[in-house]
Design an enzyme around this catalytic site. Sequence first.
Site, PDB file in Angstrom:
ATOM      1  N   ARG A 166     -13.564   1.481   9.070  1.00 51.49           N
ATOM      2  CA  ARG A 166     -12.251   1.013   9.536  1.00 51.49           C
ATOM      3  C   ARG A 166     -11.093   1.807   8.942  1.00 51.49           C
ATOM      4  O   ARG A 166      -9.942   1.482   9.158  1.00 51.49           O
ATOM      5  CB  ARG A 166     -12.102  -0.477   9.185  1.00 51.49           C
ATOM      6  CG  ARG A 166     -12.999  -1.374  10.004  1.00 51.49           C
ATOM      7  CD  ARG A 166     -13.212  -2.725   9.349  1.00 51.49           C
ATOM      8  NE  ARG A 166     -14.010  -3.629  10.167  1.00 51.49           N
ATOM      9  CZ  ARG A 166     -15.339  -3.516  10.363  1.00 51.49           C
ATOM     10  NH1 ARG A 166     -15.999  -2.533   9.799  1.00 51.49           N
ATOM     11  NH2 ARG A 166     -15.984  -4.375  11.121  1.00 51.49           N
ATOM     12  N   GLU A 173      -2.154  -9.389  -5.158  1.00 49.77           N
ATOM     13  CA  GLU A 173      -0.731  -9.224  -5.516  1.00 49.77           C
ATOM     14  C   GLU A 173       0.144  -8.859  -4.304  1.00 49.77           C
ATOM     15  O   GLU A 173       1.376  -8.854  -4.401  1.00 49.77           O
ATOM     16  CB  GLU A 173      -0.572  -8.130  -6.583  1.00 49.77           C
ATOM     17  CG  GLU A 173      -0.986  -8.546  -7.988  1.00 49.77           C
ATOM     18  CD  GLU A 173      -2.484  -8.612  -8.202  1.00 49.77           C
ATOM     19  OE1 GLU A 173      -3.226  -7.883  -7.513  1.00 49.77           O
ATOM     20  OE2 GLU A 173      -2.923  -9.416  -9.058  1.00 49.77           O
ATOM     21  N   ALA A 180      -7.853  -3.342   0.751  1.00 52.32           N
ATOM     22  CA  ALA A 180      -9.260  -3.434   1.140  1.00 52.32           C
ATOM     23  C   ALA A 180      -9.963  -4.414   0.224  1.00 52.32           C
ATOM     24  O   ALA A 180     -10.057  -4.184  -0.984  1.00 52.32           O
ATOM     25  CB  ALA A 180      -9.927  -2.063   1.060  1.00 52.32           C
ATOM     26  N   ALA A 226      -5.223  -6.648  -3.615  1.00 47.34           N
ATOM     27  CA  ALA A 226      -4.807  -7.437  -2.455  1.00 47.34           C
ATOM     28  C   ALA A 226      -4.190  -8.772  -2.865  1.00 47.34           C
ATOM     29  O   ALA A 226      -3.293  -9.284  -2.186  1.00 47.34           O
ATOM     30  CB  ALA A 226      -5.995  -7.668  -1.537  1.00 47.34           C
ATOM     31  N   GLY A 238     -20.667  -7.154  -4.317  1.00 44.19           N
ATOM     32  CA  GLY A 238     -21.321  -8.134  -5.176  1.00 44.19           C
ATOM     33  C   GLY A 238     -20.358  -9.152  -5.751  1.00 44.19           C
ATOM     34  O   GLY A 238     -20.750  -9.991  -6.556  1.00 44.19           O
ATOM     35  N   THR A 239     -19.079  -9.105  -5.357  1.00 45.05           N
ATOM     36  CA  THR A 239     -18.105  -9.940  -6.064  1.00 45.05           C
ATOM     37  C   THR A 239     -17.844 -11.302  -5.410  1.00 45.05           C
ATOM     38  O   THR A 239     -17.459 -11.373  -4.236  1.00 45.05           O
ATOM     39  CB  THR A 239     -16.754  -9.198  -6.261  1.00 45.05           C
ATOM     40  OG1 THR A 239     -15.753 -10.161  -6.539  1.00 45.05           O
ATOM     41  CG2 THR A 239     -16.337  -8.414  -5.066  1.00 45.05           C
ATOM     42  N   HIS A 262     -15.479 -13.068  -6.101  1.00 46.43           N
ATOM     43  CA  HIS A 262     -14.030 -13.084  -6.036  1.00 46.43           C
ATOM     44  C   HIS A 262     -13.544 -12.902  -4.589  1.00 46.43           C
ATOM     45  O   HIS A 262     -12.439 -13.257  -4.242  1.00 46.43           O
ATOM     46  CB  HIS A 262     -13.566 -11.864  -6.848  1.00 46.43           C
ATOM     47  CG  HIS A 262     -12.313 -12.049  -7.629  1.00 46.43           C
ATOM     48  ND1 HIS A 262     -12.024 -13.187  -8.312  1.00 46.43           N
ATOM     49  CD2 HIS A 262     -11.274 -11.210  -7.840  1.00 46.43           C
ATOM     50  CE1 HIS A 262     -10.864 -13.040  -8.908  1.00 46.43           C
ATOM     51  NE2 HIS A 262     -10.389 -11.852  -8.637  1.00 46.43           N
TER      52      HIS A 262
END
Length: 157
Positions: A129, A60, A82, A58, A87-88, A90
Amino acid sequence: MSIQAIEGTFTDSDGRYAIVVGRFNAFVVESLVDGAVDALKRHGVAEANIRIIRVPGAFEIPLAVKKVAEQKRDDAIIALGAVIRGGTPHFEYVSAESAKGVGQVSLDFGIPVANGILTVNSIEQAIERAGTKAGNKGAEAALSALEMVSLLKQLEG
Ligand code: INI
């Protein structure tokens, strides 16, 4: 005097559409791609007028969306990806940058960019979704692109 109402329709199938896809979490994202392509085709858009551009994730997506907009080939761009918190840490960074970036390109280039980048807390929410309980956000993004192309034609024409 009556009120003038201007809104897009889904019946204008002449447009060209670019779908920019972040491959990360591909098992979810590919369902969004299927949903978007299906929605476009069922509204009369020819396969020849749809192209799919893939990027790593995402983060990029905005740059590829910008390059596509610069080409001035397409009437709208559909951004699909998505971002799943899981757990990230980021997550916040990637989700904020992708949403901000695609919105920026839309305004800078005056082209509809539909944001179909999921930002969710769990894989379960993402699956909901992507064609299950909560619909298919790829299809919804494609419909929004179709509507905006039709609306802009009216506003510019
Ligand atoms: N990219 C995503 O599309 N979704 C994610 O959930 C994600 N997480 O969680 O890390 C993600 N990261 C990769 C990112 O988009 C870039 O590809 C990477 O940082 C290289 O620039």
